[in-house]
Scaffold this active site. Sequence first.
Site, PDB file in Angstrom:
ATOM      1  N   HIS A  23       0.919  -1.286  -0.126  1.00  0.00           N
ATOM      2  CA  HIS A  23       0.132  -0.176  -0.003  1.00  0.00           C
ATOM      3  C   HIS A  23       0.958   1.250   0.087  1.00  0.00           C
ATOM      4  O   HIS A  23       2.076   1.257   0.223  1.00  0.00           O
ATOM      5  CB  HIS A  23      -0.971   0.052   1.370  1.00  0.00           C
ATOM      6  N   HIS A  69     -10.974 -12.459   5.201  1.00  0.00           N
ATOM      7  CA  HIS A  69     -10.174 -12.121   4.074  1.00  0.00           C
ATOM      8  C   HIS A  69     -10.575 -12.922   2.807  1.00  0.00           C
ATOM      9  O   HIS A  69     -10.733 -14.249   3.123  1.00  0.00           O
ATOM     10  CB  HIS A  69      -8.599 -12.341   4.411  1.00  0.00           C
TER      11      HIS A  69
END
Length: 421
Positions: A101, A166
Amino acid sequence: MDLHYGDILLPLNLPPERLLGVIRPAAPAAPEEPETIIGAALDHCAALISSFKAGERVVIVTSDITRYTGSDIYLPLLVERLVAAGIRERDMEILVALGIHRKQTEHEHKKIAGPLHGRIPIIDHDCDNPGELAFIGRTANGIDVTVNRRVVEADRVILTGTIGFHYFAGFGGGRKSILPGVAARATCMASHFAVLNPGEGTGKNPLAVTGNLEGNPVHGAMVEACAMVEPDFILNTVLSPDKRIMAAFAGHWREAHEEGCRYYAERFAWPLQEKADLVVVSCGGFPKDINVIQSHKAMEYGSQALKEGGVMVLLAQCRDGYGNATFFDWFRFRELAPFEARLRSHYEINGQTAYSLLQKAQKFRIILVSDLPPEEVRTMGMTHARTLDEAMAQATELLPADYTAYVIPEGGTVLPVATNK
């Protein structure tokens, strides 16, 4: 009914006779104050924390701003325990597990660290800086594990974060703080490539799915990498849909995580009796709809309640765009076969998420309420709507007169699970 969109609420107008149900987690409100919950969890590690020695360097790994974890609450309490054990604040660092990220802003660092900001250094992991990385071993499947040098050189490593579903690692939290959290880009890519079956055109591994750890090859790679680091312990929270800490698990990095995963699954899986023609899904507002990559979770979970060919209305503001500069580029592939072939030859984590999104865009009809440009939404195979009312009008035109519907106000949190398998 009002649904979250970014920082605001949007009213949903749905005929009540069309509604099969509102899909919400069975999680009760937090029974105690968050400080009490965190304190009780840390009590389980009291003997271990007391073994820390003055002068030891401690690295505390925590999540970035895209995943609210309650870090502004638990990090000060954790540091307080460490100080009581003799560790000086100047010997501590907070390492933000960015994975691949973007870097965090100063304002975001303040939100992550809470009252610790300015007292304890907070450093962003950089997956592309070889000077900050160290090779520590190779997994049984041949993945070279290279991670942030700080966790290798520290005397003590503590992993913190939150447990949730997830879509291909089974659950977040625990071992995920190491891989992909503080791993090199190549290590992240190699471990996530395990989501695909061996062999061209064979698609995704059926065990690499939401809520499953058993035999999950992506989870397996993460566990092996975490074992190489050997963290001293983890502190993971479980959050209620309104983002309050409702439980916390601390202890051995694998055992405490698995205990937390069982707790989460019992409360955030929703028994599904039948699928519907329409599913209206909100990610749950900011930060769960901060970008497309984060919003994909709600799309994935919500699709489990939808008939093939059905319509999904997804509320995802995506104020931060796609979440990664390369994500949108993958949609130059409009068909799944060439997309998968390119993914196998030039694997990217963002490409895997884009591939999963396109799979759903072709299996269902998805109307996206978003701040994204309409032409880019169409390129991803979805229909754009400026407002929820506009999206519902579009959906009605696509649906049969006697359509059935579910509403999922916290789509990034709850997983519909069929009970009639």
